[in-house]
Design an enzyme around this catalytic site. Sequence first.
Site, mmCIF file in Angstrom:
data_model
loop_
_atom_site.group_PDB
_atom_site.id
_atom_site.type_symbol
_atom_site.label_atom_id
_atom_site.label_comp_id
_atom_site.label_asym_id
_atom_site.label_seq_id
_atom_site.Cartn_x
_atom_site.Cartn_y
_atom_site.Cartn_z
ATOM 1 N N TYR A 166 -15.706 14.907 -30.337
ATOM 2 C CA TYR A 166 -16.644 15.903 -30.858
ATOM 3 C C TYR A 166 -16.151 17.265 -30.376
ATOM 4 C CZ TYR A 166 -20.076 12.229 -31.991
ATOM 5 O OH TYR A 166 -20.733 11.142 -32.526
ATOM 6 N N TYR A 194 -26.692 8.206 -26.471
ATOM 7 C CA TYR A 194 -25.631 7.918 -27.435
ATOM 8 C C TYR A 194 -25.457 6.416 -27.657
ATOM 9 C CZ TYR A 194 -21.498 8.774 -30.212
ATOM 10 O OH TYR A 194 -20.617 8.835 -31.265
ATOM 11 N N HIS A 245 -15.911 0.943 -28.065
ATOM 12 C CA HIS A 245 -15.558 2.186 -27.363
ATOM 13 C C HIS A 245 -16.436 2.377 -26.136
ATOM 14 C CE1 HIS A 245 -13.555 4.444 -30.970
ATOM 15 N NE2 HIS A 245 -13.045 3.247 -30.761
ATOM 16 N N PRO A 300 -26.077 13.784 -38.874
ATOM 17 C CA PRO A 300 -25.182 12.706 -38.431
ATOM 18 C C PRO A 300 -24.580 12.899 -37.038
ATOM 19 C CG PRO A 300 -24.104 14.079 -40.078
ATOM 20 C CD PRO A 300 -25.515 14.544 -39.999
ATOM 21 N N LYS A 304 -27.046 8.265 -35.457
ATOM 22 C CA LYS A 304 -28.245 7.460 -35.231
ATOM 23 C C LYS A 304 -28.865 6.841 -36.493
ATOM 24 C CE LYS A 304 -28.653 7.755 -30.827
ATOM 25 N NZ LYS A 304 -27.465 6.925 -30.552
HETATM 26 C C1 PHB Z 1 -18.440 8.297 -38.470
HETATM 27 O O1 PHB Z 1 -17.491 7.639 -37.985
HETATM 28 O O2 PHB Z 1 -18.650 8.321 -39.683
HETATM 29 C C2 PHB Z 1 -19.289 9.082 -37.559
HETATM 30 C C3 PHB Z 1 -19.095 8.991 -36.186
HETATM 31 C C4 PHB Z 1 -19.912 9.705 -35.330
HETATM 32 C C5 PHB Z 1 -20.883 10.540 -35.846
HETATM 33 C C6 PHB Z 1 -21.081 10.637 -37.209
HETATM 34 C C7 PHB Z 1 -20.284 9.906 -38.079
HETATM 35 O O3 PHB Z 1 -21.648 11.268 -34.999
#
Ligand code: PHB
Length: 376
Positions: free
Chosen positions: A186, A370, A57, A278, A282
């Site tokens: 997000y 990120y 990505h 989460p 990270k």
């Molecule tokens: C996930 O795909 O489980 C995932 C992706 C991004 C995050 C947290 C979890 O910030």
Amino acid sequence: MLAHLLHLRGIESVILESRTRQYIEERVRAGVLEQGTVDLLVDSGVGARLQREGLVHHGIELRFNRSGHRINMYELTSGKAITIYAQHEVVKDLVAARLAAGGKLIFEAADVSVHGFDGGKPFVRFRSGGEFQELQCDYIAGCDGFHGICRPSIPAGALTAFDRVYPFGWLGILAQAPPSSKELIYAYHDRGFALLSMRTPEISRLYLQVAHHEDIENWPDDRIWAELAKRFETDDGWRLTEGPVLQKSITGMRSYVVEPMQFGKLFLAGDAAHIVPPTGAKGLNLAASDVRVLAQAFAEFYSSGSTRLLEDYSRICLRRVWKAQRFSWWMTYVLHRFDTENSFDQRRQIAELDYLTGSRAAMTSLAENYVGLPME
Ligand code: PHB
């Protein structure tokens, strides 16, 4: 990962795993690999399937006020990306590599305890197949997670803990549904945060901010889908693809670090030493960068007898750990509803997101964190 890196440098190790092989190869965990984690896996020869099956990505979307804003991480970081590849797939690849190389991997090790690491003769006791065993070693690596036995085995007072608990959790689902977006979304919403992620082109992974200690029984599948649809809703008619829910669970959110990450001949790595909420994706990546440093330090010791890098292990790791802590905390604060009564905070958060998605400097800062700050 540590055992594999040590093996490449001719250093022998034994892995004690309390679970079965099947359990660790199927348990759904994280899914976002930083560029540096991908490079570590590929460069150490365990990245072939990751390169075939991982989803690369170049951007993420921030969604608020019913519209989406793409952050082009690839462009902002001069060509870095993240890769979606489930943690349990990484585990499968590493287990296969260890077994193929004749590595010692003991599953269902019970009653594991660590001793003697304060002095010159560390050893580990455990039970395997009903038999008690004792393993003499030069060093012990505590890679046993936040609830593992290594950190609590260090004498009280030798470590300092830094801790923050957040007043909400994430309800996560795995769904048999093609992801509704090619990239992660997000979303900040009055009703709380939501995240759209994925595992494969057929499987979606979605999260909702829910109350602290929320009971999963309160969340039948149709309520989850309805809530996700509300939080992701846009003015341009974007649609969330639904499908059968394969798995669901609620996890708490916490930031935690112990300093130092070492006591005598016991070295802590990954969640045994620190956990992050989460939101910044990270956790797994920090564990990978810890063991990269630790493998180098052991390699220096076994090739030259010098403990210089081992003594520096904690300092080197903590600099990066704290930056990832800062980033994860910040992402969490930007995107979650904290105080649903306070409309000042809500306006301020919208302003922050508006700034973040409109300023190249702010987007660059987000992007470089990120995709992952450099590993030392
Ligand atoms: C996930 O795909 O489980 C995932 C992706 C991004 C995050 C947290 C979890 O910030």
